[in-house]
Design a protein around this motif. Structure first.
Motif, PDB file in Angstrom:
ATOM      1  N   TYR A   6      -7.565  52.882 -49.128  1.00  0.00           N
ATOM      2  CA  TYR A   6      -7.946  54.176 -49.689  1.00  0.00           C
ATOM      3  C   TYR A   6      -7.025  55.276 -49.140  1.00  0.00           C
ATOM      4  O   TYR A   6      -6.534  56.121 -49.880  1.00  0.00           O
ATOM      5  CB  TYR A   6      -9.417  54.455 -49.372  1.00  0.00           C
ATOM      6  N   MET A   7      -6.782  55.268 -47.833  1.00  0.00           N
ATOM      7  CA  MET A   7      -5.930  56.294 -47.211  1.00  0.00           C
ATOM      8  C   MET A   7      -4.464  56.144 -47.643  1.00  0.00           C
ATOM      9  O   MET A   7      -3.769  57.132 -47.810  1.00  0.00           O
ATOM     10  CB  MET A   7      -6.048  56.249 -45.683  1.00  0.00           C
ATOM     11  N   ILE A   8      -4.015  54.939 -47.847  1.00  0.00           N
ATOM     12  CA  ILE A   8      -2.650  54.723 -48.349  1.00  0.00           C
ATOM     13  C   ILE A   8      -2.516  55.322 -49.745  1.00  0.00           C
ATOM     14  O   ILE A   8      -1.532  56.002 -50.049  1.00  0.00           O
ATOM     15  CB  ILE A   8      -2.282  53.224 -48.338  1.00  0.00           C
ATOM     16  N   ILE A   9      -3.505  55.104 -50.578  1.00  0.00           N
ATOM     17  CA  ILE A   9      -3.491  55.655 -51.941  1.00  0.00           C
ATOM     18  C   ILE A   9      -3.531  57.178 -51.899  1.00  0.00           C
ATOM     19  O   ILE A   9      -2.762  57.851 -52.603  1.00  0.00           O
ATOM     20  CB  ILE A   9      -4.659  55.080 -52.777  1.00  0.00           C
ATOM     21  N   ILE A  10      -4.401  57.735 -51.060  1.00  0.00           N
ATOM     22  CA  ILE A  10      -4.517  59.192 -50.939  1.00  0.00           C
ATOM     23  C   ILE A  10      -3.186  59.790 -50.477  1.00  0.00           C
ATOM     24  O   ILE A  10      -2.699  60.773 -51.050  1.00  0.00           O
ATOM     25  CB  ILE A  10      -5.645  59.571 -49.944  1.00  0.00           C
ATOM     26  N   ASN A  11      -2.599  59.222 -49.438  1.00  0.00           N
ATOM     27  CA  ASN A  11      -1.361  59.780 -48.892  1.00  0.00           C
ATOM     28  C   ASN A  11      -0.178  59.590 -49.830  1.00  0.00           C
ATOM     29  O   ASN A  11       0.638  60.494 -49.989  1.00  0.00           O
ATOM     30  CB  ASN A  11      -1.074  59.195 -47.508  1.00  0.00           C
ATOM     31  N   THR A  12      -0.073  58.442 -50.456  1.00  0.00           N
ATOM     32  CA  THR A  12       1.010  58.220 -51.414  1.00  0.00           C
ATOM     33  C   THR A  12       0.884  59.208 -52.575  1.00  0.00           C
ATOM     34  O   THR A  12       1.871  59.821 -52.991  1.00  0.00           O
ATOM     35  CB  THR A  12       0.982  56.771 -51.939  1.00  0.00           C
ATOM     36  N   SER A  13      -0.330  59.390 -53.060  1.00  0.00           N
ATOM     37  CA  SER A  13      -0.562  60.347 -54.145  1.00  0.00           C
ATOM     38  C   SER A  13      -0.211  61.760 -53.710  1.00  0.00           C
ATOM     39  O   SER A  13       0.416  62.509 -54.463  1.00  0.00           O
ATOM     40  CB  SER A  13      -2.026  60.298 -54.599  1.00  0.00           C
ATOM     41  N   PHE A  14      -0.627  62.128 -52.507  1.00  0.00           N
ATOM     42  CA  PHE A  14      -0.331  63.465 -51.990  1.00  0.00           C
ATOM     43  C   PHE A  14       1.170  63.726 -52.000  1.00  0.00           C
ATOM     44  O   PHE A  14       1.629  64.744 -52.512  1.00  0.00           O
ATOM     45  CB  PHE A  14      -0.886  63.633 -50.561  1.00  0.00           C
ATOM     46  N   ASN A 109      -6.139  64.206 -44.531  1.00  0.00           N
ATOM     47  CA  ASN A 109      -6.444  63.034 -43.716  1.00  0.00           C
ATOM     48  C   ASN A 109      -7.570  63.332 -42.736  1.00  0.00           C
ATOM     49  O   ASN A 109      -7.695  64.450 -42.234  1.00  0.00           O
ATOM     50  CB  ASN A 109      -5.192  62.604 -42.938  1.00  0.00           C
ATOM     51  N   PRO A 110      -8.372  62.319 -42.419  1.00  0.00           N
ATOM     52  CA  PRO A 110      -9.418  62.497 -41.406  1.00  0.00           C
ATOM     53  C   PRO A 110      -8.797  62.775 -40.030  1.00  0.00           C
ATOM     54  O   PRO A 110      -7.621  62.484 -39.795  1.00  0.00           O
ATOM     55  CB  PRO A 110     -10.157  61.154 -41.395  1.00  0.00           C
ATOM     56  N   LEU A 115      -2.390  62.354 -35.838  1.00  0.00           N
ATOM     57  CA  LEU A 115      -1.057  62.072 -35.294  1.00  0.00           C
ATOM     58  C   LEU A 115      -0.125  61.511 -36.370  1.00  0.00           C
ATOM     59  O   LEU A 115       1.038  61.917 -36.478  1.00  0.00           O
ATOM     60  CB  LEU A 115      -1.146  61.124 -34.104  1.00  0.00           C
ATOM     61  N   MET A 116      -0.646  60.610 -37.183  1.00  0.00           N
ATOM     62  CA  MET A 116       0.152  60.047 -38.272  1.00  0.00           C
ATOM     63  C   MET A 116       0.506  61.133 -39.286  1.00  0.00           C
ATOM     64  O   MET A 116       1.667  61.263 -39.701  1.00  0.00           O
ATOM     65  CB  MET A 116      -0.633  58.916 -38.959  1.00  0.00           C
TER      66      MET A 116
END
Length: 156
Positions: A6-14, A109-110, A115-116
């Motif tokens: 889910y976070m990979i999808i969110i960040n890639t989309s962002f 991001n949460p 840091l990431m």
């Protein structure tokens, strides 16, 4: 679906939306926003900054994504020079906007991913910074070429 995916999808989309959205959106802005705007004028210290950074030596080694800049014409017409100059405005605005808005990655991001997200934002900033500087370096030179050829223009 796992939280990581889910976070990979969110960040890639962002990052895709930010980069392509700003690139597209900058073209929709009125040319007058760029022309004769104090923000886009060369500052007195910039020439010495570019010399100390040796920008002339490395600027052509970075990729150029715009076809206008990749296929420079042998005969520099007034319209073509104006198009090149306008392209530097769009690219400068776009690279700086993406560099700064990239820090919004922290917001999407949460907290445990701070840091990431911060690291990605810093890397993004430093990736866009050279491209931003190249636009600021090239534009006054293109304007000088246009002036030396005796052309007047509406893009300076």
């Amino acid at each position: 679906m796992s939280f990581t995916i889910y976070m990979i999808i969110i960040n890639t989309s962002f990052w895709l939306i930010l980069n392509y959205g700003v690139a597209y959106g900058s073209r929709l802005l009125p040319k007058g926003m760029f022309q004769k705007n104090f923000f886009f004028k060369e500052r007195s210290f910039e020439s010495s900054l570019y010399k100390s950074l040796r920008i002339k030596k490395w600027k052509d080694k970075l990729p150029a994504m715009n076809a206008t800049l990749k296929n420079l014409q042998d005969k520099l017409t007034p319209d073509y020079l104006d198009k090149l100059i306008m392209q530097t405005y769009y690219a400068e605005f776009g690279h700086l906007t993406i560099a700064v808005l990239g820090f919004l990655c922290i917001v999407v991001n949460p907290n445990e991913y701070f840091l990431m997200a911060f690291s990605c934002s810093i890397v993004n900033f430093f990736i866009h910074l050279p491209f931003y500087l190249i636009q600021r370096y090239n534009r006054p030179r293109l304007i000088n070429v246009r002036f030396r050829k005796g052309y007047s223009s509406t893009t300076s």
